[in-house]
Each structure stands twice: as structure tokens, then as C-alpha cells.
Design a protein around this motif. Structure first.
Motif, PDB file in Angstrom:
ATOM      1  N   ARG A  69      74.001   3.041  10.982  1.00  0.00           N
ATOM      2  CA  ARG A  69      74.025   4.137  11.704  1.00  0.00           C
ATOM      3  C   ARG A  69      73.270   4.276  12.766  1.00  0.00           C
ATOM      4  NH1 ARG A  69      73.453   9.903   7.467  1.00  0.00           N
ATOM      5  NH2 ARG A  69      71.760   9.020   7.489  1.00  0.00           N
ATOM      6  N   HIS A  70      72.543   2.959  13.197  1.00  0.00           N
ATOM      7  CA  HIS A  70      71.938   2.056  14.134  1.00  0.00           C
ATOM      8  C   HIS A  70      71.045   1.157  14.198  1.00  0.00           C
ATOM      9  CE1 HIS A  70      67.727   4.121  11.650  1.00  0.00           C
ATOM     10  NE2 HIS A  70      67.789   3.421  11.677  1.00  0.00           N
ATOM     11  N   SER A  71      71.008   0.165  14.837  1.00  0.00           N
ATOM     12  CA  SER A  71      71.076  -0.877  14.169  1.00  0.00           C
ATOM     13  C   SER A  71      69.466  -1.406  16.022  1.00  0.00           C
ATOM     14  CB  SER A  71      71.718  -2.069  15.321  1.00  0.00           C
ATOM     15  OG  SER A  71      71.973  -1.673  16.945  1.00  0.00           O
ATOM     16  N   GLY A  72      68.930  -2.444  15.880  1.00  0.00           N
ATOM     17  CA  GLY A  72      67.604  -2.776  16.486  1.00  0.00           C
ATOM     18  C   GLY A  72      66.326  -1.697  16.168  1.00  0.00           C
ATOM     19  N   VAL A  73      65.960  -1.795  14.938  1.00  0.00           N
ATOM     20  CA  VAL A  73      64.589  -0.372  15.181  1.00  0.00           C
ATOM     21  C   VAL A  73      63.627  -1.387  15.784  1.00  0.00           C
ATOM     22  CG1 VAL A  73      64.102   0.629  13.114  1.00  0.00           C
ATOM     23  CG2 VAL A  73      66.103   0.566  12.949  1.00  0.00           C
ATOM     24  N   VAL A  74      62.449  -0.702  15.810  1.00  0.00           N
ATOM     25  CA  VAL A  74      61.789  -1.357  16.767  1.00  0.00           C
ATOM     26  C   VAL A  74      60.511  -0.025  16.251  1.00  0.00           C
ATOM     27  CG1 VAL A  74      60.242  -1.832  18.478  1.00  0.00           C
ATOM     28  CG2 VAL A  74      62.614  -2.675  18.619  1.00  0.00           C
ATOM     29  N   LYS A  75      59.378  -0.023  15.445  1.00  0.00           N
ATOM     30  CA  LYS A  75      58.578   0.542  15.912  1.00  0.00           C
ATOM     31  C   LYS A  75      57.475   0.283  17.168  1.00  0.00           C
ATOM     32  CE  LYS A  75      56.306   0.156  11.573  1.00  0.00           C
ATOM     33  NZ  LYS A  75      55.200  -0.640  10.624  1.00  0.00           N
ATOM     34  N   LEU A  76      57.121   1.888  17.111  1.00  0.00           N
ATOM     35  CA  LEU A  76      56.514   1.550  18.506  1.00  0.00           C
ATOM     36  C   LEU A  76      54.521   2.388  18.246  1.00  0.00           C
ATOM     37  CD1 LEU A  76      58.978   3.954  20.535  1.00  0.00           C
ATOM     38  CD2 LEU A  76      58.199   1.228  20.572  1.00  0.00           C
ATOM     39  N   ALA A  77      55.119   3.410  17.225  1.00  0.00           N
ATOM     40  CA  ALA A  77      53.338   3.134  16.704  1.00  0.00           C
ATOM     41  C   ALA A  77      53.273   4.237  15.617  1.00  0.00           C
ATOM     42  CB  ALA A  77      53.365   5.099  17.272  1.00  0.00           C
ATOM     43  N   ASN A  78      51.947   3.225  14.338  1.00  0.00           N
ATOM     44  CA  ASN A  78      52.190   3.854  13.028  1.00  0.00           C
ATOM     45  C   ASN A  78      50.617   3.518  12.932  1.00  0.00           C
ATOM     46  OD1 ASN A  78      51.604   4.372  10.409  1.00  0.00           O
ATOM     47  ND2 ASN A  78      52.396   2.336   9.738  1.00  0.00           N
ATOM     48  N   GLU A  79      50.001   5.435  13.270  1.00  0.00           N
ATOM     49  CA  GLU A  79      48.987   5.203  12.896  1.00  0.00           C
ATOM     50  C   GLU A  79      48.076   7.258  12.699  1.00  0.00           C
ATOM     51  OE1 GLU A  79      48.550   6.215  17.632  1.00  0.00           O
ATOM     52  OE2 GLU A  79      50.142   8.030  17.230  1.00  0.00           O
ATOM     53  N   ARG A  80      47.172   6.780  12.511  1.00  0.00           N
ATOM     54  CA  ARG A  80      46.696   7.845  12.083  1.00  0.00           C
ATOM     55  C   ARG A  80      46.096   8.983  12.790  1.00  0.00           C
ATOM     56  NH1 ARG A  80      41.038   8.333   9.137  1.00  0.00           N
ATOM     57  NH2 ARG A  80      41.073  10.832   8.109  1.00  0.00           N
ATOM     58  N   ILE A  81      46.562  10.347  11.849  1.00  0.00           N
ATOM     59  CA  ILE A  81      46.765  11.687  12.880  1.00  0.00           C
ATOM     60  C   ILE A  81      45.287  12.463  12.134  1.00  0.00           C
ATOM     61  CG2 ILE A  81      48.553  10.991  14.364  1.00  0.00           C
ATOM     62  CD1 ILE A  81      49.980  13.093  12.984  1.00  0.00           C
ATOM     63  N   PHE A  82      45.305  13.449  13.192  1.00  0.00           N
ATOM     64  CA  PHE A  82      44.162  14.844  12.119  1.00  0.00           C
ATOM     65  C   PHE A  82      44.914  15.949  12.581  1.00  0.00           C
ATOM     66  CE2 PHE A  82      41.834  11.887  14.261  1.00  0.00           C
ATOM     67  CZ  PHE A  82      40.378  11.193  13.725  1.00  0.00           C
ATOM     68  N   ALA A  83      46.122  16.288  13.202  1.00  0.00           N
ATOM     69  CA  ALA A  83      47.243  17.321  13.109  1.00  0.00           C
ATOM     70  C   ALA A  83      48.704  16.706  13.663  1.00  0.00           C
ATOM     71  CB  ALA A  83      46.274  18.787  14.198  1.00  0.00           C
ATOM     72  N   ARG A  84      49.503  17.231  13.394  1.00  0.00           N
ATOM     73  CA  ARG A  84      50.945  16.965  13.246  1.00  0.00           C
ATOM     74  C   ARG A  84      51.372  18.102  14.295  1.00  0.00           C
ATOM     75  NH1 ARG A  84      53.712  16.853   8.317  1.00  0.00           N
ATOM     76  NH2 ARG A  84      52.619  16.896   6.159  1.00  0.00           N
ATOM     77  N   SER A  85      52.381  17.100  15.896  1.00  0.00           N
ATOM     78  CA  SER A  85      52.669  18.207  16.601  1.00  0.00           C
ATOM     79  C   SER A  85      53.661  18.723  16.276  1.00  0.00           C
ATOM     80  CB  SER A  85      53.030  16.221  17.126  1.00  0.00           C
ATOM     81  OG  SER A  85      51.428  16.411  17.957  1.00  0.00           O
ATOM     82  N   TYR A  86      54.093  18.440  14.965  1.00  0.00           N
ATOM     83  CA  TYR A  86      55.587  19.305  14.466  1.00  0.00           C
ATOM     84  C   TYR A  86      55.142  19.310  13.478  1.00  0.00           C
ATOM     85  CZ  TYR A  86      57.953  16.416  18.313  1.00  0.00           C
ATOM     86  OH  TYR A  86      58.199  16.154  19.335  1.00  0.00           O
ATOM     87  N   PRO A  87      54.717  20.907  13.564  1.00  0.00           N
ATOM     88  CA  PRO A  87      54.053  21.751  11.975  1.00  0.00           C
ATOM     89  C   PRO A  87      54.986  22.266  11.030  1.00  0.00           C
ATOM     90  CG  PRO A  87      53.154  22.811  14.196  1.00  0.00           C
ATOM     91  CD  PRO A  87      53.806  21.843  14.377  1.00  0.00           C
ATOM     92  N   ASP A  88      56.421  22.226  11.431  1.00  0.00           N
ATOM     93  CA  ASP A  88      57.481  22.701  10.793  1.00  0.00           C
ATOM     94  C   ASP A  88      57.838  21.607  10.120  1.00  0.00           C
ATOM     95  OD1 ASP A  88      56.254  25.490  11.524  1.00  0.00           O
ATOM     96  OD2 ASP A  88      58.057  25.066  12.674  1.00  0.00           O
ATOM     97  N   LEU A  89      57.587  21.672   8.344  1.00  0.00           N
ATOM     98  CA  LEU A  89      58.102  20.294   7.457  1.00  0.00           C
ATOM     99  C   LEU A  89      59.562  20.216   8.209  1.00  0.00           C
ATOM    100  CD1 LEU A  89      56.200  20.517   5.089  1.00  0.00           C
ATOM    101  CD2 LEU A  89      55.579  19.401   5.918  1.00  0.00           C
ATOM    102  N   GLY A  90      60.678  19.410   7.832  1.00  0.00           N
ATOM    103  CA  GLY A  90      61.990  18.920   8.024  1.00  0.00           C
ATOM    104  C   GLY A  90      61.653  18.116   9.158  1.00  0.00           C
ATOM    105  N   MET A  91      63.005  17.741   9.860  1.00  0.00           N
ATOM    106  CA  MET A  91      63.549  17.745  11.140  1.00  0.00           C
ATOM    107  C   MET A  91      63.996  18.628  12.363  1.00  0.00           C
ATOM    108  SD  MET A  91      63.286  14.443  12.549  1.00  0.00           S
ATOM    109  CE  MET A  91      62.169  13.816  10.804  1.00  0.00           C
TER     110      MET A  91
END
Length: 134
Positions: A69-91
């Protein structure tokens, strides 16, 4: 806890209703995997922020890279975090211009750069926070 961010080009055959359905399916699957995040959509591209256990994010990202459903996937970040910016599980689906929601919940230099990276991707300047969920 980790954060993974990528962008990609939306398939020309994918309409908005299909994207909404895709997000609903992903939300349920992500909850089971303890993943939260947002799918940012600008009409042409996706920029997705995923947060959760590193192993679960790796498995999900491998699946995402194979999705037709998409193409040209490029990873911009993969990092350790201490708290979620999106705390509600899901999408959440985020569309249009980002709207400020306040400061990021963490204070590491890389996390502070993430909102600016998202805003720059969409070409809306450098607002201080993530887009408003639709």
C-alpha cells in the motif's frame, strides 16, 4: 521503550477510506503488541511514529516495509525513549497541518527534533508539537 519513525509514498490506488480502515485494523493489532503511535498523512505520503517495545517495533517495521500500500519506505529515527508521545495504545490518523499540543514529554535532544522533523516533512514550518489526531 523505543520510537521508530519512517516515511513512505502512498500507493496511487489507496483512497482515504482505505487508509481509515487500515488505521482501525492497525490500532487493534498495535494494542495487542503494546505499540502506540500515529500515522500522519498529507495526501501523498505517510509519516508514521511508532512507540513501544524494541522487539515488537522491529517485527512491525519488517512487516510495514513489505506492505504494497506504499513504497519508498525510509526509516528516519529508531531511538530509545523514556516516555511515549502517544500514550494511548493503538494508532491515530493525523491529517493536514500540525497543530501545537504543547511540549514533547521528554527532554532529550533527539526527541525535541522529532516534532520539527514531522512538520518539515509536511512543509508547514516548525510548530512545537505533533499534529492533532483526526
Amino acid at each position: 521503550m523505543h520510537r521508530l519513525v519512517y516515511f513512505s509514498n502512498v500507493s496511487i490506488e489507496l483512497n482515504f477510506f482505505a487508509i481509515e480502515a487500515m488505521v482501525e485494523e492497525a490500532a487493534e493489532r498495535n494494542r495487542r503488541m503494546q505499540i502506540s503511535g500515529a500515522l500522519h498523512y498529507n495526501g501523498l505520503n505517510f509519516l508514521q511514529v511508532l512507540e513501544g517495545p524494541a522487539d515488537a517495533l522491529t517485527l512491525l517495521y519488517l512487516r510495514i516495509r513489505k506492505d504494497a500500500r506504499h513504497s519508498g519506505v525510509v526509516k528516519l529515527a529508531n531511538e530509545r525513549i523514556f516516555a511515549r508521545s502517544y500514550p494511548d495504545l493503538g494508532m491515530k490518523l493525523c491529517c493536514g497541518a500540525p497543530k501545537p499540543l504543547g511540549k514533547p514529554r521528554e527532554a532529550t535532544p533527539r526527541v525535541q527534533d522529532l516534532p520539527a522533523m514531522i512538520d518539515a516533512f509536511f512543509g508547514f514550518g516548525h510548530a512545537p508539537a505533533f499534529a492533532e489526531p483526526r
